[in-house]
Design a protein around this motif. Structure first.
Motif, PDB file in Angstrom:
ATOM      1  N   UNK A  15      72.508   6.762  32.677  1.00  0.00           N
ATOM      2  CA  UNK A  15      71.665   6.789  33.876  1.00  0.00           C
ATOM      3  C   UNK A  15      72.186   5.815  34.943  1.00  0.00           C
ATOM      4  N   UNK A  16      72.693   4.676  34.485  1.00  0.00           N
ATOM      5  CA  UNK A  16      73.215   3.689  35.440  1.00  0.00           C
ATOM      6  C   UNK A  16      74.409   4.258  36.205  1.00  0.00           C
ATOM      7  N   UNK A  17      75.302   4.974  35.509  1.00  0.00           N
ATOM      8  CA  UNK A  17      76.468   5.588  36.164  1.00  0.00           C
ATOM      9  C   UNK A  17      76.028   6.654  37.152  1.00  0.00           C
ATOM     10  N   UNK A  18      75.045   7.454  36.714  1.00  0.00           N
ATOM     11  CA  UNK A  18      74.567   8.526  37.583  1.00  0.00           C
ATOM     12  C   UNK A  18      73.887   7.951  38.824  1.00  0.00           C
ATOM     13  N   UNK A  19      73.088   6.890  38.637  1.00  0.00           N
ATOM     14  CA  UNK A  19      72.405   6.258  39.783  1.00  0.00           C
ATOM     15  C   UNK A  19      73.416   5.756  40.799  1.00  0.00           C
ATOM     16  N   UNK A  20      74.441   5.094  40.345  1.00  0.00           N
ATOM     17  CA  UNK A  20      75.457   4.556  41.255  1.00  0.00           C
ATOM     18  C   UNK A  20      76.207   5.675  41.991  1.00  0.00           C
ATOM     19  N   UNK A  21      76.469   6.756  41.253  1.00  0.00           N
ATOM     20  CA  UNK A  21      77.162   7.890  41.881  1.00  0.00           C
ATOM     21  C   UNK A  21      76.291   8.538  42.955  1.00  0.00           C
ATOM     22  N   UNK A  41      66.887  -0.085  44.613  1.00  0.00           N
ATOM     23  CA  UNK A  41      66.492  -0.193  46.025  1.00  0.00           C
ATOM     24  C   UNK A  41      67.749  -0.486  46.866  1.00  0.00           C
ATOM     25  N   UNK A  42      67.898   0.272  47.970  1.00  0.00           N
ATOM     26  CA  UNK A  42      69.048   0.038  48.843  1.00  0.00           C
ATOM     27  C   UNK A  42      68.631   0.317  50.289  1.00  0.00           C
ATOM     28  N   UNK A  43      69.462  -0.069  51.209  1.00  0.00           N
ATOM     29  CA  UNK A  43      69.143  -0.052  52.639  1.00  0.00           C
ATOM     30  C   UNK A  43      69.904   1.072  53.339  1.00  0.00           C
ATOM     31  N   UNK A  44      69.118   1.897  54.126  1.00  0.00           N
ATOM     32  CA  UNK A  44      69.713   2.949  54.975  1.00  0.00           C
ATOM     33  C   UNK A  44      69.076   2.837  56.350  1.00  0.00           C
ATOM     34  N   UNK A  45      69.923   2.581  57.353  1.00  0.00           N
ATOM     35  CA  UNK A  45      69.441   2.469  58.741  1.00  0.00           C
ATOM     36  C   UNK A  45      68.248   1.520  58.836  1.00  0.00           C
ATOM     37  N   UNK A  46      68.399   0.379  58.250  1.00  0.00           N
ATOM     38  CA  UNK A  46      67.408  -0.690  58.289  1.00  0.00           C
ATOM     39  C   UNK A  46      66.102  -0.334  57.589  1.00  0.00           C
ATOM     40  N   UNK A  47      66.142   0.699  56.789  1.00  0.00           N
ATOM     41  CA  UNK A  47      64.968   1.085  56.007  1.00  0.00           C
ATOM     42  C   UNK A  47      65.309   1.020  54.513  1.00  0.00           C
ATOM     43  N   UNK A  48      64.334   0.547  53.734  1.00  0.00           N
ATOM     44  CA  UNK A  48      64.524   0.473  52.282  1.00  0.00           C
ATOM     45  C   UNK A  48      64.147   1.796  51.621  1.00  0.00           C
ATOM     46  N   UNK A  49      65.027   2.258  50.752  1.00  0.00           N
ATOM     47  CA  UNK A  49      64.791   3.478  49.993  1.00  0.00           C
ATOM     48  C   UNK A  49      64.886   3.159  48.494  1.00  0.00           C
ATOM     49  N   UNK A  50      64.136   3.928  47.761  1.00  0.00           N
ATOM     50  CA  UNK A  50      64.155   3.793  46.295  1.00  0.00           C
ATOM     51  C   UNK A  50      64.672   5.095  45.702  1.00  0.00           C
ATOM     52  N   UNK A  51      65.741   4.958  44.899  1.00  0.00           N
ATOM     53  CA  UNK A  51      66.252   6.123  44.176  1.00  0.00           C
ATOM     54  C   UNK A  51      65.786   6.031  42.728  1.00  0.00           C
ATOM     55  N   UNK A  52      65.154   7.092  42.273  1.00  0.00           N
ATOM     56  CA  UNK A  52      64.704   7.174  40.880  1.00  0.00           C
ATOM     57  C   UNK A  52      65.442   8.301  40.173  1.00  0.00           C
ATOM     58  N   UNK A  53      66.046   7.967  39.067  1.00  0.00           N
ATOM     59  CA  UNK A  53      66.718   8.964  38.219  1.00  0.00           C
ATOM     60  C   UNK A  53      66.085   8.867  36.837  1.00  0.00           C
ATOM     61  N   UNK A  54      65.545   9.981  36.381  1.00  0.00           N
ATOM     62  CA  UNK A  54      64.785   9.963  35.116  1.00  0.00           C
ATOM     63  C   UNK A  54      65.283  11.029  34.149  1.00  0.00           C
TER      64      UNK A  54
END
Length: 454
Positions: A46-52, A128-141
């Protein structure tokens, strides 16, 4: 309940319990280890997939709505659920069949650090990462199906294998136990066949150095000691009955004669004197027999300094009265003062026995000469008398128990026939030797010879 079982049964039960305990612990350890290992493997994937996916999002950040998540096919990881959430408004930006049962209320998540959560039957990797000064959360389950299937298969395998291993373990343990106890059972059976009538029988000892062979050897040593003890008892009984029969018969005869009619005082005194002499003979015989029986094999010599001159003087002093009674003079010539390692009391018994014989069988008004001297590397005690002597053919027999050379003077000498046997036992125990030189009607010389320690 176990106390009533044989050792073999106890060992078998203990073997089963220990093997079952070990197998259960081992199975639990394998199950737990595989569970953690599989879970760790899922989280790593999951960690590899999240980073990709984050890389893909950052590459197409201008058009997040049209971004497709095809990592399930790309990584051949099924099932895989992906969701992109805007943190500020908790708005789902993009989703790939993400289960509604997984909440999107996030805990404090550090930026650019993958965090894992477990919800019911799902494992969720969040970043959590930053896109255009906005925080986004990516969830991979993903769910636990793969893990559950794997663990379920392992559980059934262990349920199947553990009893089989346990059965083979019981069979093998039972074989080893019965095989190991076979020599013990044979030893027990052989021991049952040994009793007081056949103490010479011994256990079979195999040419091995295992514990059973050592036990058999020790039992044989014990039987050897028991046999020697039984032989001592039998010999003592035989010797005692043989030597005590005559004086007891004499005592009985004297008493019966005295009781046939009234006697005067002197006759009663004569009878009592004869009985007293015989009682003293019995006492001396019993003392000598006990000494020999107790030390039939070897004397326990206490290693101490034995001063031969002092021992000799003590022996002479104790027999002076006896010599005077026999009209014999004891003369001593102590040329050298020496000492040996040995037992003083036993050495005095040996010297006294020889000295008493010299006095008893000397001609009246003669002299018994006792000398201590050194010759070459030897210490020598010499006792010489001018008496009746010993016939040549009898000189080799005087160390036998109950052998008497002067049968005609047996009563007068007061001997039991055991004195020289005792002397031989004591001197040999001190690693010495006895030299005898005698001529009939001329006298006898007995030498006790000890090797001088260099």
């Amino acid at each position: 309940m176990l106390n009533n079982l044989s050792i073999k049964r106890k060992l078998l039960i203990y073997n089963v319990l220990i093997q079952a305990f070990i197998l259960i612990i081992l199975s639990f350890s394998i199950y737990k280890t595989l569970h953690l290992s599989t879970l760790d493997k899922i989280e790593t994937s999951l960690k590899v997939i999240v980073l990709d996916i984050v890389d893909d999002i950052l590459d197409h950040k201008s058009d997040l709505l049209t971004l497709s998540f095809d990592e399930e096919n790309e990584y051949k990881f099924k099932p895989l659920y992906i969701r992109l959430v805007e943190e500020k408004n908790f708005k789902i930006v993009n989703s790939s069949s993400f289960p509604a049962s997984i909440p999107h209320a996030f805990n404090d998540i550090q930026k650019n650090v993958i965090h894992f959560e477990r919800y019911e039957s799902f494992i969720v990797g969040e970043i959590k990462f930053l896109i255009k000064k906005e925080n986004y959360i990516l969830q991979v389950a993903t769910d636990y199906k793969v893990l559950n299937h794997t663990m379920e298969d392992l559980f059934y395998i262990l349920i199947f294998i553990v009893p089989i291993v346990l059965i083979f373990s019981i069979i093998g343990g039972n074989f080893l136990i019965y095989k190991s106890f076979a020599p013990v059972e044979k030893t027990l059976q052989d021991l049952k066949n040994i009793n007081a009538t056949n103490l010479s029988k011994r256990l079979e000892v195999l040419n091995s150095n295992d514990e059973i062979s050592q036990l058999s050897q020790e039992i044989n040593n014990l039987l050897e000691r028991l046999q020697i003890s039984f032989e001592k008892i039998n010999q003592f009984s035989s010797d005692a009955s043989h030597e005590l029969k005559t004086p007891l018969t004499i005592i009985r005869g004297e008493i019966e004669i005295a009781l046939r009619k009234d006697r005067n005082t002197q006759e009663y005194k004569d009878t009592l004197k004869v009985c007293m002499d015989e009682v003293l003979m019995i006492q001396q015989t019993i003392d000598d027999l006990l000494f020999l029986a107790k030390n039939e094999n070897s004397l326990q010599i206490i290693e101490e300094d034995a001063y031969i001159d002092e021992i000799t003087f003590d022996a002479i002093k104790e027999l002076k009265a006896y010599a005077k009674l026999k009209n014999i003079k004891i003369q001593s010539q102590i040329k050298d003062i020496f000492q040996i390692k040995g037992h003083s009391k036993l050495l005095k018994i040996a010297i006294k026995n020889i000295l008493k014989n010299a006095i008893s069988f000397s001609h009246e008004n003669s002299t018994v000469l006792i000398k201590n001297y050194q010759e070459n590397n030897q210490f020598i005690i010499s006792i010489e008398d001018k008496g009746i002597g010993i016939a040549q053919e009898e000189q080799n027999k005087i160390f036998e128990k109950f052998y008497r050379t002067d049968k005609s003077r047996n009563k007068e000498s007061g001997g039991t026939g055991l004195g020289m046997a005792i002397v031989e036992k004591i001197i040999s125990s001190h690693k010495g030797k006895i030299e005898l030189k005698s001529s009939e009607n001329e006298g006898t010389t007995v030498k006790l010879v000890f090797i001088k320690d260099l």
